[in-house]
Write a protein that holds these residues in place. Structure first.
Motif, short mmCIF file in Angstrom:
data_model
loop_
_atom_site.label_atom_id
_atom_site.label_comp_id
_atom_site.label_asym_id
_atom_site.label_seq_id
_atom_site.Cartn_x
_atom_site.Cartn_y
_atom_site.Cartn_z
N THR A 31 15.04 26.88 -18.93
CA THR A 31 13.71 27.41 -18.59
C THR A 31 12.92 27.55 -19.90
O THR A 31 13.52 27.53 -20.98
CB THR A 31 13.79 28.81 -17.94
OG1 THR A 31 14.20 29.73 -18.96
CG2 THR A 31 14.79 28.85 -16.79
N ASN A 33 11.72 30.12 -21.43
CA ASN A 33 12.27 31.18 -22.29
C ASN A 33 13.63 30.78 -22.85
O ASN A 33 13.97 31.11 -23.99
CB ASN A 33 12.40 32.50 -21.53
CG ASN A 33 11.06 33.16 -21.32
OD1 ASN A 33 10.24 33.20 -22.22
ND2 ASN A 33 10.82 33.66 -20.11
N PHE A 62 21.56 30.97 -11.88
CA PHE A 62 20.76 31.96 -11.15
C PHE A 62 21.23 32.04 -9.71
O PHE A 62 21.17 33.09 -9.08
CB PHE A 62 19.27 31.60 -11.19
CG PHE A 62 18.65 31.69 -12.58
CD1 PHE A 62 19.18 32.55 -13.53
CD2 PHE A 62 17.55 30.94 -12.91
CE1 PHE A 62 18.63 32.65 -14.80
CE2 PHE A 62 16.97 31.03 -14.17
CZ PHE A 62 17.52 31.88 -15.12
N GLN A 67 23.28 36.27 -14.14
CA GLN A 67 22.50 37.12 -15.05
C GLN A 67 22.50 38.58 -14.62
O GLN A 67 22.06 39.44 -15.37
CB GLN A 67 21.06 36.58 -15.18
CG GLN A 67 20.10 36.86 -14.05
CD GLN A 67 20.25 35.90 -12.88
OE1 GLN A 67 21.25 35.22 -12.74
NE2 GLN A 67 19.25 35.86 -12.00
N LYS A 68 22.99 38.86 -13.40
CA LYS A 68 23.04 40.26 -12.93
C LYS A 68 24.48 40.80 -12.91
O LYS A 68 24.73 41.92 -12.44
CB LYS A 68 22.45 40.38 -11.51
CG LYS A 68 21.06 39.78 -11.33
CD LYS A 68 19.99 40.47 -12.15
CE LYS A 68 18.62 39.85 -11.89
NZ LYS A 68 17.68 39.98 -12.99
N GLY A 79 19.23 41.99 -17.47
CA GLY A 79 19.73 40.96 -16.57
C GLY A 79 18.93 39.68 -16.52
O GLY A 79 18.67 39.15 -15.44
N ARG A 80 18.52 39.19 -17.69
CA ARG A 80 17.77 37.93 -17.74
C ARG A 80 18.22 37.11 -18.95
O ARG A 80 18.68 37.67 -19.95
CB ARG A 80 16.28 38.21 -17.88
CG ARG A 80 15.74 38.77 -16.60
CD ARG A 80 14.27 39.00 -16.65
NE ARG A 80 13.87 39.54 -15.35
CZ ARG A 80 12.65 39.87 -15.03
NH1 ARG A 80 11.68 39.71 -15.89
NH2 ARG A 80 12.38 40.36 -13.85
N ILE A 81 18.05 35.81 -18.80
CA ILE A 81 18.30 34.95 -19.97
C ILE A 81 16.99 34.80 -20.71
O ILE A 81 15.92 35.01 -20.11
CB ILE A 81 18.87 33.57 -19.55
CG1 ILE A 81 17.88 32.77 -18.70
CG2 ILE A 81 20.17 33.76 -18.79
CD1 ILE A 81 17.03 31.83 -19.45
N PRO A 82 17.01 34.45 -22.01
CA PRO A 82 18.18 34.19 -22.84
C PRO A 82 18.71 35.47 -23.49
O PRO A 82 17.98 36.46 -23.62
CB PRO A 82 17.60 33.26 -23.91
CG PRO A 82 16.18 33.73 -24.07
CD PRO A 82 15.74 34.17 -22.72
N GLU A 102 15.87 39.20 -25.17
CA GLU A 102 14.43 38.88 -25.22
C GLU A 102 14.25 37.71 -26.20
O GLU A 102 14.62 37.80 -27.39
CB GLU A 102 13.57 40.07 -25.63
CG GLU A 102 13.44 41.13 -24.55
CD GLU A 102 12.61 40.69 -23.34
OE1 GLU A 102 11.54 40.11 -23.54
OE2 GLU A 102 13.06 40.91 -22.21
N SER A 103 13.62 36.64 -25.69
CA SER A 103 13.54 35.41 -26.47
C SER A 103 12.91 35.62 -27.84
O SER A 103 13.41 35.10 -28.85
CB SER A 103 12.79 34.33 -25.69
OG SER A 103 11.52 34.79 -25.28
N HIS A 139 5.02 35.70 -26.39
CA HIS A 139 6.01 36.47 -25.63
C HIS A 139 5.37 37.31 -24.52
O HIS A 139 5.82 37.30 -23.39
CB HIS A 139 6.76 37.38 -26.60
CG HIS A 139 7.96 38.01 -26.00
ND1 HIS A 139 9.16 37.34 -25.88
CD2 HIS A 139 8.15 39.22 -25.45
CE1 HIS A 139 10.03 38.13 -25.30
NE2 HIS A 139 9.45 39.28 -25.02
N1 LIG Z 1 10.64 38.43 -21.65
C1 LIG Z 1 11.88 37.76 -21.41
C2 LIG Z 1 11.80 37.01 -20.09
C3 LIG Z 1 13.16 36.57 -19.66
C4 LIG Z 1 13.10 35.93 -18.27
O1 LIG Z 1 12.22 36.23 -17.46
N2 LIG Z 1 14.08 35.09 -17.98
C5 LIG Z 1 14.13 34.44 -16.71
C6 LIG Z 1 14.28 32.94 -16.88
S1 LIG Z 1 12.98 32.28 -17.85
C7 LIG Z 1 15.34 34.94 -15.93
O2 LIG Z 1 16.38 35.22 -16.48
N3 LIG Z 1 15.16 35.04 -14.60
C8 LIG Z 1 16.21 35.46 -13.72
C9 LIG Z 1 15.97 36.83 -13.16
O3 LIG Z 1 14.88 37.40 -13.39
O4 LIG Z 1 16.90 37.34 -12.52
C10 LIG Z 1 12.20 36.81 -22.57
O5 LIG Z 1 11.26 36.30 -23.18
O6 LIG Z 1 13.40 36.62 -22.86
#
Ligand SMILES: N[C@@H](CCC(=O)N[C@@H](CS)C(=O)NCC(=O)O)C(=O)O
Length: 218
Positions: A31, A33, A62, A67-68, A79-82, A102-103, A139
């Motif tokens: 993705t 990010n 996903f 991620q959770k 709970g999000r990548i990266p 957080e990226s 960001h």
């Molecule tokens: N602000 C965060 C955003 C991270 C984000 O939204 N990641 C998304 C993919 S781009 C994700 O993990 N989505 C899965 C979810 O929300 O469960 C960053 O820049 O790392």
């Protein structure tokens, strides 16, 4: 008792020489990010070599909600990548490898610790501030708006939900429904361990004070 990971196995990118054991472990997905730290890591490898900045990665699913999973939430409580685990450093909270999420924060971590000749970074504080303005803009301004416009809002509409539902869900995750959100957890951490948390506390403001109006969230 099995100690094997429930997350996908770490894989080597083509840039990692065979037989190398990297210290940097990236948890990611394809993705925008997710691409940010991968691109920077590859640039750093070109400049400094894979012995110094070699990494492996786990492609979280996903669909499987990797991620959770609790194992990943230890790395990124949101709970999000990266997310990145850096075994060159010990995390002051978990005593495991240093976890960074957080990226933009990952980019800054890599810049600070691995761009030792400032090839992608600035020693000069004025230029550094310029770069930071754009990193924060990307960001906080580009990423979220792009995600909402092209991905989330159409998906929400397709599922017959108003777009605002998504914002409310996110706010609940951060602020908490009944006091279990990330901000509240950050606050209890600050109580437990003022030494590491104090700077974050000052930068973020006091998470125990109201930072939004929860009354309208249902
Ligand atoms: N602000 C965060 C955003 C991270 C984000 O939204 N990641 C998304 C993919 S781009 C994700 O993990 N989505 C899965 C979810 O929300 O469960 C960053 O820049 O790392």
């Amino acid at each position: 008792m099995s100690t094997s990971s429930t997350l996908p196995a770490l894989q080597s990118p083509p840039s990692l020489p065979e037989g190398t054991s990297p210290k940097l472990h990236l948890y990611t997905q394809g993705t925008p990010n997710g691409f940010k730290p991968s691109i920077y890591l590859e640039e750093l490898i070109e400049t400094y070599g894979a012995e110094k900045v070699g990494y492996d990665f786990a492609a979280l699913s996903f669909q499987e909600a990797d991620q959770k999973k609790p194992e990943f939430l230890k790395i990124n409580p949101n709970g999000r990548i990266p997310a990145l685990v850096d075994d060159n450093f010990t995390d002051p909270v978990t005593n495991a490898g240093m976890a960074v999420f957080e990226s933009a924060s990952i980019l800054l971590w890599l810049a600070e610790n691995y761009d030792t000749d400032s090839k992608f970074w600035f020693e000069d504080k004025l230029l550094r501030s310029k770069a930071l303005s754009w990193i924060f803009f990307a960001h906080g301004g580009v990423g979220p708006m792009q995600g909402e416009s092209f991905e989330l809002v159409p998906v929400m509409y397709a599922r017959g939900r108003k777009a605002e539902w998504r914002w409310k869900q996110d706010w609940k995750a951060v602020n908490g429904d009944k006091g279990h959100g990330l901000l509240v957890r950050l606050h209890s951490r600050t109580q437990r361990d003022r030494q590491w948390a104090q700077p974050a506390f000052s930068l973020l403001g006091d998470p125990s004070s109201p930072v939004g109006d929860e009354r309208n969230i249902s």
